[in-house]
Design an enzyme around this catalytic site. Structure first.
Site, mmCIF file in Angstrom:
data_model
loop_
_atom_site.group_PDB
_atom_site.id
_atom_site.type_symbol
_atom_site.label_atom_id
_atom_site.label_comp_id
_atom_site.label_asym_id
_atom_site.label_seq_id
_atom_site.Cartn_x
_atom_site.Cartn_y
_atom_site.Cartn_z
ATOM 1 N N HIS A 55 41.692 35.417 42.698
ATOM 2 C CA HIS A 55 42.308 36.383 41.793
ATOM 3 C C HIS A 55 43.062 37.457 42.561
ATOM 4 O O HIS A 55 42.670 37.859 43.650
ATOM 5 C CB HIS A 55 41.244 37.046 40.915
ATOM 6 C CG HIS A 55 41.825 37.841 39.781
ATOM 7 N ND1 HIS A 55 42.516 37.263 38.739
ATOM 8 C CD2 HIS A 55 41.833 39.181 39.533
ATOM 9 C CE1 HIS A 55 42.909 38.202 37.896
ATOM 10 N NE2 HIS A 55 42.516 39.382 38.356
ATOM 11 N N CYS B 66 47.315 35.222 37.055
ATOM 12 C CA CYS B 66 47.214 36.424 37.879
ATOM 13 C C CYS B 66 48.305 36.501 38.944
ATOM 14 O O CYS B 66 48.960 37.538 39.127
ATOM 15 C CB CYS B 66 45.834 36.517 38.519
ATOM 16 S SG CYS B 66 45.436 35.205 39.714
ATOM 17 N N HIS C 262 46.346 43.593 35.703
ATOM 18 C CA HIS C 262 46.232 42.178 36.076
ATOM 19 C C HIS C 262 46.218 41.282 34.844
ATOM 20 O O HIS C 262 46.089 41.737 33.707
ATOM 21 C CB HIS C 262 44.967 41.946 36.910
ATOM 22 C CG HIS C 262 43.680 42.080 36.123
ATOM 23 N ND1 HIS C 262 42.510 41.473 36.508
ATOM 24 C CD2 HIS C 262 43.375 42.762 34.974
ATOM 25 C CE1 HIS C 262 41.543 41.759 35.644
ATOM 26 N NE2 HIS C 262 42.048 42.536 34.711
#
Length: 354
Positions: free
Chosen positions: A314, A262, A326
């Site tokens: 994240h 990420c 993402h």
């Protein structure tokens, strides 16, 4: 829309939602269309004046089953996007494109379009109220554990009232109200695909500046595998396993997968205009002095999620229209999904602008 029905034939009682008269679509009770319908972030086939509000209503709901296509299919079923008094007033007094009865509107209606009035006839007010009510029903449906899936249960609650869902411990059967609620649910679920647009974003996003530029760059990596520890400002690379992360089915796959995780994706997207640090937590620390509220998100803003201990695990890029671009987790690829369902809704920490 609302209907008037009762516990026995001929007895007027509870005010329920009314479906506009339609030809009954014959669907087998076990048809796979029941809540297995998969909705994504795309939207198509709706009038331009509804699009903004459908996407906004979807973005403001944190329940994963909510999608723009669900709201659009429901609006079509309720009013076919009609807004005039003549075309969008039911025989029992339901009003506007989302067909609210006055009593229900008093609970859910607000002046969302900022024009100084709170009206079920205003598209913005109506769609946002629909979204709030459906979001609440989806939450109740998920918590109930009743069979049928949260979308089907929520739609039944919108049409017949949640009390009827509780009464039948699921979607009311065909025997209830002449099959009105049952058919309402089936029709909406089966027509969601009509309004589901492509999830992939165009190669060229509109807008200029660092954020849109980063988003455009990241969008060229859609479909790239997730690799824990992989990726750099130069592009995708193999990752590694650390004893907890990078595994799939008990096997380390990160070390043989070329991709991004990420934070390497967001780092890659902004480099070299903004040289973000490597991890999600470090990226939050580097940009937290420029927070952005959910109402003011712009293309390229960084979105962060954290767990109960406060660890930021994240990060993604806001892609407009209530979406996030993402790299989600091992076994997945770089994707574009609704913000509300990108990660557990309760973990959403906030956004920053690099």
């Amino acid at each position: 829309m609302k209907v008037i029905t009762g516990a026995a034939a001929g007895v007027l009682g509870l005010i329920l939602l009314l479906v506009i008269s339609i030809a009954v679509l014959v669907i087998d009770e076990d048809d796979a269309a029941v809540d297995a319908t998969n909705g994504g972030s795309g939207l198509q086939g709706v009038p331009a004046e509804f699009r903004k509000w459908i996407l906004k209503a979807d973005a403001e709901c944190k329940e994963p089953p909510m999608t723009p296509a669900l709201l659009a299919a429901q609006l079509y079923q309720e009013s076919k996007f009609k807004t005039s008094v003549a075309e969008a007033t039911s025989s029992v007094g339901a009003q506007g494109p989302a067909q609210f009865m006055p009593g229900t509107w008093a609970t859910w209606g607000r002046d969302d379009d900022g024009n100084g009035r709170n009206s079920p006839w205003d598209i913005g007010d109506a769609v946002m109220a629909q979204g709030r009510m459906m979001c609440s029903l989806l939450r109740q449906a998920t918590a109930s554990g009743y069979p049928g899936g949260p979308r089907a249960l929520a739609l039944a609650g919108y049409n017949a009232g949640w009390g009827r869902v509780q009464q039948y411990r699921g979607v009311p059967p065909k025997s209830f109200a002449g099959g009105e609620t049952y058919n309402y649910v089936q029709l909406i679920l089966s027509t969601m695909s009509r309004f589901q647009g492509p999830d992939l974003v165009p190669v060229s996003f509109s807008g200029t500046g660092t954020g849109p530029d980063a988003l455009r760059k990241a969008s060229t990596r859609l479909g790239t595998p997730y690799a824990y520890g992989g990726g750099s400002p130069s592009g995708p690379s193999t990752g590694f396993c650390d004893g907890t992360n990078g595994y799939r089915n008990g096997r380390c796959v990160a070390s043989t997968t070329t991709g991004f995780d990420c934070s390497s994706l967001t780092q890659y997207a902004y480099w070299p205009s903004v040289k973000l640090p490597r991890t999600a937590a470090a990226q939050y620390g580097a940009t937290s002095n420029r927070p952005v509220s959910r109402d003011n998100l712009k293309a390229g803003d960084l979105l962060f999620w954290s767990n109960s201990s406060g660890f930021i695990y994240h990060v993604g890029l806001y892609a407009g229209d209530g979406r996030v671009l993402h790299a989600p987790r091992t076994g997945k690829t770089v994707e574009l999904v609704p913000l509300a369902s990108a990660m557990p809704a309760g973990d959403y920490l906030g956004a920053t602008r690099p």
